[in-house]
Scaffold this motif. Structure first.
Motif, short mmCIF file in Angstrom:
data_model
loop_
_atom_site.label_atom_id
_atom_site.label_comp_id
_atom_site.label_asym_id
_atom_site.label_seq_id
_atom_site.Cartn_x
_atom_site.Cartn_y
_atom_site.Cartn_z
N ARG A 80 0.70 -1.51 -0.17
CA ARG A 80 -0.09 -0.11 0.14
C ARG A 80 0.46 1.17 0.25
O ARG A 80 0.36 2.42 -1.17
CB ARG A 80 -0.99 0.17 1.35
N LYS A 81 1.65 1.16 0.92
CA LYS A 81 2.96 2.41 0.92
C LYS A 81 3.44 2.19 -0.06
O LYS A 81 3.79 3.63 -1.30
CB LYS A 81 4.02 2.27 1.64
N ALA A 82 4.11 1.15 -1.42
CA ALA A 82 4.57 1.35 -2.12
C ALA A 82 4.00 1.89 -3.32
O ALA A 82 3.75 2.31 -4.58
CB ALA A 82 4.79 -0.02 -2.96
N ILE A 83 2.13 1.57 -3.05
CA ILE A 83 1.33 1.83 -4.00
C ILE A 83 1.50 3.29 -4.56
O ILE A 83 1.44 4.65 -5.59
CB ILE A 83 0.22 1.81 -4.31
N GLU A 84 1.28 4.49 -3.29
CA GLU A 84 1.74 5.57 -2.64
C GLU A 84 2.66 6.29 -3.42
O GLU A 84 3.03 6.94 -3.86
CB GLU A 84 1.09 6.63 -1.40
N GLY A 85 3.80 5.54 -3.06
CA GLY A 85 5.25 6.52 -3.84
C GLY A 85 5.47 6.45 -5.17
O GLY A 85 5.16 6.57 -6.30
N LEU A 86 4.54 5.52 -5.82
CA LEU A 86 4.69 4.73 -7.47
C LEU A 86 3.45 5.80 -7.61
O LEU A 86 3.60 6.52 -8.84
CB LEU A 86 3.88 3.43 -7.85
N VAL A 87 2.25 6.68 -6.78
CA VAL A 87 1.72 7.21 -7.64
C VAL A 87 2.37 9.14 -7.77
O VAL A 87 2.49 9.45 -8.72
CB VAL A 87 0.12 7.14 -6.98
N ALA A 88 3.01 8.96 -6.56
CA ALA A 88 3.61 9.75 -6.66
C ALA A 88 4.96 10.10 -7.57
O ALA A 88 4.93 10.97 -8.22
CB ALA A 88 4.46 10.09 -5.18
N LEU A 89 5.39 9.40 -7.81
CA LEU A 89 6.91 9.46 -9.28
C LEU A 89 5.93 9.67 -10.48
O LEU A 89 6.49 9.85 -11.06
CB LEU A 89 7.33 8.52 -9.18
N SER A 90 5.13 8.67 -10.98
CA SER A 90 3.90 8.61 -12.17
C SER A 90 3.71 9.79 -12.44
O SER A 90 3.54 11.42 -12.01
CB SER A 90 3.26 7.74 -12.19
N GLU A 91 3.60 10.46 -14.41
CA GLU A 91 3.86 11.91 -14.77
C GLU A 91 2.34 11.99 -14.53
O GLU A 91 1.68 13.11 -14.12
CB GLU A 91 4.37 11.80 -15.43
N ASP A 92 1.18 10.70 -14.67
CA ASP A 92 0.16 10.81 -15.03
C ASP A 92 -0.87 10.93 -13.23
O ASP A 92 -2.02 10.50 -13.55
CB ASP A 92 -0.94 10.11 -16.24
N GLY A 93 0.14 10.55 -12.60
CA GLY A 93 -0.43 10.30 -11.13
C GLY A 93 -1.37 8.74 -10.96
O GLY A 93 -2.08 8.84 -10.32
N CYS A 94 -0.83 8.45 -11.75
CA CYS A 94 -1.28 6.52 -12.02
C CYS A 94 -0.76 5.44 -11.41
O CYS A 94 0.35 6.05 -12.18
CB CYS A 94 -2.91 6.36 -13.20
N SER A 95 -1.02 4.64 -10.75
CA SER A 95 0.13 3.91 -10.59
C SER A 95 0.23 3.00 -11.63
O SER A 95 -1.04 2.30 -11.81
CB SER A 95 -0.49 2.40 -9.08
N PRO A 96 1.22 2.29 -11.65
CA PRO A 96 1.22 1.02 -13.20
C PRO A 96 1.00 -0.37 -12.78
O PRO A 96 0.67 -0.96 -13.07
CB PRO A 96 2.73 1.27 -13.37
N ILE A 97 0.14 -0.74 -11.78
CA ILE A 97 -0.23 -1.77 -10.85
C ILE A 97 -1.20 -1.60 -10.64
O ILE A 97 -1.31 -0.95 -9.19
CB ILE A 97 0.58 -2.91 -10.62
N SER A 98 -2.45 -2.17 -10.42
CA SER A 98 -3.27 -2.12 -9.23
C SER A 98 -3.11 -3.04 -7.89
O SER A 98 -2.20 -3.49 -8.37
CB SER A 98 -4.72 -2.52 -10.10
N ILE A 99 -4.01 -2.39 -7.00
CA ILE A 99 -3.91 -3.48 -6.11
C ILE A 99 -4.46 -4.73 -6.25
O ILE A 99 -4.28 -5.51 -5.71
CB ILE A 99 -4.59 -2.94 -5.04
N GLN A 100 -5.48 -5.05 -7.21
CA GLN A 100 -6.21 -5.66 -7.23
C GLN A 100 -4.75 -7.28 -8.15
O GLN A 100 -4.37 -7.84 -7.59
CB GLN A 100 -6.49 -6.35 -8.22
N GLN A 101 -3.31 -6.48 -8.70
CA GLN A 101 -2.80 -7.32 -9.44
C GLN A 101 -1.88 -7.16 -8.22
O GLN A 101 -1.20 -9.01 -8.46
CB GLN A 101 -2.39 -6.28 -10.74
N MET A 102 -1.06 -6.50 -7.57
CA MET A 102 -1.40 -7.13 -6.83
C MET A 102 -1.67 -7.99 -6.01
O MET A 102 -0.54 -8.60 -5.16
CB MET A 102 -0.26 -5.55 -5.04
N ALA A 103 -2.63 -7.57 -5.44
CA ALA A 103 -3.11 -8.80 -4.56
C ALA A 103 -2.30 -10.48 -5.39
O ALA A 103 -2.12 -11.94 -3.97
CB ALA A 103 -4.01 -9.20 -4.05
#
Length: 231
Positions: A80-103
């Motif tokens: 969950r923390k990793a997703i927040e970091g990925l969103v902060a680093l992405s240009e479009d504000g979206c995570s490259p992987i969803s929580i369902q895919q991570m699960a």
């Protein structure tokens, strides 16, 4: 089947490979900790007391299950923390992987490491000394162990989806359902060498967990029918 899951759904994505390896590491750490506690308990007890030793074995299995699920929760918090970091680093504000895919990937990581250790134990038994079934015991030990290893890999995959969904939506009963199913499957192995007592309930729970995970992931009967008909 487990190798197929990895090759067709994970191997081509570097991020998924990292998540899978990290999930396998979390499962391994939980196993090491539970093994250490069980080893200390056995060494501190009387080895001639058979009822006590059997009780310690049951305790070790149940404690290991609870510790695995605790580490699954810790891994969810980390992702969950990793997703927040990925969103902060992405240009479009979206995570490259969803929580369902991570699960899903995390569940496969747990399952593959669990299966790898089961396979290692089987190979160690196969090296001897002795021959399985020579004293009238079932000669299906290796075959049934292979089927049990496979069902555990799939169950960990489905449990990962269910567990993460429960954490994400704060449905604690879903998390408890995963824990209860895990305890049930592990406890059923004490029915061995009556392998029907462990394999049948495990495969029934796998089917139920698969259907549940499929529905939570957005699946429907119509989509399943289209898939089966190759439409």
């Amino acid at each position: 089947p487990a190798l197929g899951l990895f090759l067709f759904t994970i191997a081509r994505d570097p991020l998924r490979i990292i998540i899978l390896i990290a999930g396998a590491f979390f499962w391994l750490v939980s196993l090491l900790l539970s093994s250490l506690i069980w080893f200390i308990a056995v060494k501190a007890s009387d080895p001639r007391d058979e009822p006590l030793q059997k009780g310690l074995l049951i305790f070790g299995v149940m404690f290991s299950v609870l510790l695995q699920e605790a580490f699954r929760f810790l891994y969810y918090k980390l992702l969950r923390k990793a997703i927040e970091g990925l969103v902060a680093l992405s240009e479009d504000g979206c995570s490259p992987i969803s929580i369902q895919q991570m699960a899903y990937v995390a569940g496969v990581g747990f399952g593959l490491m669990s299966g790898a250790f089961s396979m290692i134990n089987l190979l160690a038994d196969a090296l001897g000394p002795g021959t399985v079934g020579i004293h009238g015991d079932s000669q299906l030990y290796f075959l049934t162990s292979a089927f049990m290893t496979m069902v555990l890999i799939f169950l960990h995959t489905f449990w990962g989806i269910l567990f993460f969904h429960g954490c994400e939506h704060r449905r604690w009963w879903e998390i408890m359902a995963v824990v209860v199913m895990h305890l049930t499957v592990s406890g059923s192995t004490f029915c061995n060498p009556l392998y029907v007592g462990s394999l049948v309930p495990s495969y029934l729970l796998m089917a139920a967990a698969a259907a549940w995970a499929y529905l939570l992931s957005g699946g429907s009967a119509q989509n399943l029918r289209r898939f089966l008909l190759c439409k």
